[in-house]
Design a protein around this motif. Structure first.
Motif, PDB file in Angstrom:
ATOM      1  N   PRO A  41       0.503  -1.024  -0.025  1.00 45.24           N
ATOM      2  CA  PRO A  41      -0.559  -0.112  -0.069  1.00 45.24           C
ATOM      3  C   PRO A  41       1.127   1.184   0.265  1.00 45.24           C
ATOM      4  O   PRO A  41       2.459   1.203   0.180  1.00 45.24           O
ATOM      5  N   PHE A  42      -0.048   2.068  -0.322  1.00 45.74           N
ATOM      6  CA  PHE A  42       1.001   3.858  -0.722  1.00 45.74           C
ATOM      7  C   PHE A  42       0.797   4.283   0.410  1.00 45.74           C
ATOM      8  O   PHE A  42       0.020   4.710   0.725  1.00 45.74           O
TER       9      PHE A  42
ATOM     10  N   LEU B 184      -2.572   5.548 -11.398  1.00 51.21           N
ATOM     11  CA  LEU B 184      -3.025   5.187  -9.706  1.00 51.21           C
ATOM     12  C   LEU B 184      -2.364   5.586  -9.018  1.00 51.21           C
ATOM     13  O   LEU B 184      -2.558   5.060  -7.538  1.00 51.21           O
ATOM     14  N   ALA B 185      -1.094   5.686  -8.822  1.00 52.00           N
ATOM     15  CA  ALA B 185      -0.179   6.020  -7.570  1.00 52.00           C
ATOM     16  C   ALA B 185      -1.431   7.176  -6.679  1.00 52.00           C
ATOM     17  O   ALA B 185      -0.721   7.259  -5.184  1.00 52.00           O
ATOM     18  N   TYR B 186      -1.455   7.855  -7.826  1.00 50.44           N
ATOM     19  CA  TYR B 186      -2.373   8.849  -6.470  1.00 50.44           C
ATOM     20  C   TYR B 186      -3.520   9.015  -5.709  1.00 50.44           C
ATOM     21  O   TYR B 186      -3.715   8.262  -4.664  1.00 50.44           O
ATOM     22  N   PRO B 187      -4.900   7.990  -6.504  1.00 45.63           N
ATOM     23  CA  PRO B 187      -5.901   7.745  -6.541  1.00 45.63           C
ATOM     24  C   PRO B 187      -5.492   6.556  -4.935  1.00 45.63           C
ATOM     25  O   PRO B 187      -6.696   7.074  -3.824  1.00 45.63           O
ATOM     26  N   PHE B 188      -4.528   6.149  -5.826  1.00 48.34           N
ATOM     27  CA  PHE B 188      -4.564   4.962  -3.968  1.00 48.34           C
ATOM     28  C   PHE B 188      -4.020   5.614  -3.117  1.00 48.34           C
ATOM     29  O   PHE B 188      -4.603   4.811  -1.306  1.00 48.34           O
ATOM     30  N   SER B 189      -2.743   6.110  -3.100  1.00 49.93           N
ATOM     31  CA  SER B 189      -2.437   6.411  -1.992  1.00 49.93           C
ATOM     32  C   SER B 189      -3.502   7.529  -1.214  1.00 49.93           C
ATOM     33  O   SER B 189      -3.400   7.495   0.266  1.00 49.93           O
ATOM     34  N   ILE B 191      -6.786   6.914  -0.806  1.00 54.12           N
ATOM     35  CA  ILE B 191      -7.532   6.256  -0.479  1.00 54.12           C
ATOM     36  C   ILE B 191      -7.101   5.422   0.872  1.00 54.12           C
ATOM     37  O   ILE B 191      -7.600   5.137   1.663  1.00 54.12           O
ATOM     38  N   VAL B 192      -5.354   5.450   0.993  1.00 50.68           N
ATOM     39  CA  VAL B 192      -5.202   4.416   1.939  1.00 50.68           C
ATOM     40  C   VAL B 192      -4.949   5.268   3.099  1.00 50.68           C
ATOM     41  O   VAL B 192      -5.364   5.223   4.116  1.00 50.68           O
ATOM     42  N   LYS B 193      -4.483   6.650   2.761  1.00 48.19           N
ATOM     43  CA  LYS B 193      -4.308   7.170   3.743  1.00 48.19           C
ATOM     44  C   LYS B 193      -6.450   7.551   4.867  1.00 48.19           C
ATOM     45  O   LYS B 193      -6.359   8.011   5.817  1.00 48.19           O
ATOM     46  N   LEU B 241      -6.795  12.022  -5.556  1.00 52.12           N
ATOM     47  CA  LEU B 241      -8.160  12.090  -6.231  1.00 52.12           C
ATOM     48  C   LEU B 241      -8.235  11.944  -7.106  1.00 52.12           C
ATOM     49  O   LEU B 241      -8.497  11.668  -8.001  1.00 52.12           O
ATOM     50  N   PHE B 242      -8.225  13.531  -7.206  1.00 54.65           N
ATOM     51  CA  PHE B 242      -8.280  14.465  -8.915  1.00 54.65           C
ATOM     52  C   PHE B 242      -7.660  13.437 -10.442  1.00 54.65           C
ATOM     53  O   PHE B 242      -7.944  13.752 -11.077  1.00 54.65           O
TER      54      PHE B 242
END
Lengths: 149, 335
Positions: A41-42, B184-189, B191-193, B241-242
């Motif tokens: 996970p990031f 994908l790194a940005y929205p998944f970051s 989401i993890v937050k 997210l954007f």
């Protein structure tokens, strides 16, 4: 030439590769742990920090036989602060697994002339109030004591 | 060629595969979209440019910002906590010798790969070296999340030839895979937050924590403005997210997102000194770099011709001018 009119060599393998990368990235992000790298996970700076909480960073303190104390940055023993903190359990008592601090102290003594007889792990930082640092903190986590090389 | 032309699945037009009713039609449309998205023909020179930039960056990262990885060779092996892939492949803890060897191998492989001779073999060598390097980096209790994109990019390069039938479609696949992984790194970051901390992430003191833990030029100034930092946290997570719009092919939306991504990373670097360079550099996959190359080549040619015409014009002028005397004036053509 239209792509679809000629068979693209390895198209199926490429499609499977792309889908696999996307699915593993998604699954790793949503349900994975760091152990699953590269599909971990990031999580960098993903946890919350309370506005009135504490910000701490790992640091070592060495002490020679003459009583001289000096700071040992984690980088001086080959580690990043977050790597030291990453080996601390999240639940109390927050102590390193047995032997790790001793191994580090002995490694220091093998490679440095300034021999230490005491090695301490500290968490140093600040107490926050309203998101602003107001008071320095220094928490002693654990200590190793032993003979020099 | 248009995207739709490129998208026709295996010689059958939408009509041919769409003749089995509405359900079939949806499937046919999906196949057309899928082919157009993943196999959009792109110039091989674009991938060459992306590859060269990535290899040069890997050399820099391995030799400079990643110096801490070399230090792992000196850490007692009791600190080695191999990640899953290291345990599966039974990769032992690094020693000063093995880690220096891998560092040298990465540099040599990158230098060879930059030439784009045997591109798949050299890219595969870089992929293997960089993967080992990162495994050793992340097997001491801390995993960073800025390496996935570059690892996937190296995998794509290792799987993509420079010649052969439909090489432009295969190039398109490689570039799209890098773009998608980057995006994908940005929205998944985000989401993890949200999964880890909820909205407390944006309302808390995450930036303050990062600034205190790390040194950054701007961070020391901003630390006294917690409200501003909280506003920044909201902007940060909203933008993450954007940034999913990077996945789409609408060039305007993409341009906005790319500018935002560059701004986000510039802000992060200025405040806490983290560049995420192995990830950030993969943004080059979004640019038509071959046009930059063409433009530079044209400009070089223009300068060359201009210099040549000046020198021939100068020679003509010299030939038409009376000879200078050696006393006082400039001496031309006699020495």
């Amino acid at each position: 030439m239209a792509v679809g009119t000629v068979r693209i060599p390895g198209r199926r393998a490429r499609t499977v590769t792309a889908v696999t990368v996307i699915v593993l990235t998604a699954v790793g992000s949503l349900w994975g742990t760091d152990d699953l790298w590269p599909f971990a996970p990031f999580r960098m700076y993903a946890s919350a920090s309370r506005l009135d909480g504490r910000v701490l960073k790992a640091e070592f303190v060495g002490q020679t036989a003459t009583g001289h104390r000096f700071t040992v940055k984690p980088g001086w023993v080959g580690l990043r602060p977050a790597e030291v903190e990453g080996q601390l359990p999240l639940t109390r008592p927050r102590r390193l697994p047995p032997g790790l601090l001793e191994d580090l102290a002995r490694s220091w003594n093998r490679t440095h002339n300034r021999q230490i007889v005491r090695f301490e792990l500290h968490l140093k930082g600040h107490r926050l109030k309203g998101g602003r640092p107001v008071e320095p903190l220094d928490v002693l986590v654990e200590t190793w004591e032993g003979a020099p090389r | 060629m248009t995207v739709d032309e490129a998208a026709l699945p295996h010689g059958d037009g939408p009509d041919a595969v769409g003749g089995g009713g509405p359900r079939r039609s949806v499937r046919a449309r999906f196949e057309v979209w899928w082919s157009g998205y993943w196999y959009e023909p792109m110039p091989v020179r674009r991938l060459d440019a992306v590859a060269r930039i990535l290899f040069a960056t890997i050399i820099f990262i391995t030799l400079s910002p990643d110096h801490w990885v070399i230090d792992h060779g000196d850490v007692p092996t009791s600190w080695y906590q191999p990640v899953l892939v290291a345990r599966i492949l039974q990769i032992p803890a690094p020693t000063p010798t093995t880690i220096a060897f891998v560092q040298a191998a990465i540099v040599v492989a990158c230098a060879l790969a930059t030439l784009r001779v045997l591109p798949r073999l050299t890219s595969a060598a870089v992929f293997a070296g960089v993967s080992t390097w990162i495994i050793w980096a992340f097997s001491y209790g801390k995993v960073d999340h800025d390496r996935l994109t570059i690892v996937v990019a190296l995998l794509a390069l290792a799987l993509t030839p420079r010649k052969g039938p439909d090489v432009e479609a295969r190039t398109g696949w490689a570039i799209r895979l890098i773009q998608v992984t980057f995006a994908l790194a940005y929205p998944f970051s985000a989401i993890v937050k949200l999964q880890t901390a909820g909205f407390e992430w944006a309302n808390g003191a995450v930036f303050a924590r990062a600034i205190i833990r790390r040194d950054g030029l701007l961070g020391d100034v901003l630390i006294d403005y917690p409200a501003l930092l909280r506003a920044g946290q909201w902007a940060f997570i909203c933008f993450e997210l954007f940034a999913v719009v990077l996945l789409c092919r609408n060039t305007r939306l993409r341009a906005v997102a790319i500018v935002g991504v560059l701004g986000l990373h510039a802000f992060t670097y200025a405040t806490i000194g983290i560049s995420f360079l192995p990830h950030t550099i993969c943004i080059v996959a979004f640019f038509p770099l071959e046009e930059l190359g063409d433009g530079m080549a044209q400009e070089w040619e223009r300068l060359r011709r201009s210099a040549r015409s000046r020198s021939s014009g100068g020679a003509a002028t010299m030939a038409a001018s009376p000879p200078e005397t050696s006393s006082g004036g400039t001496r031309l053509g006699t020495d």
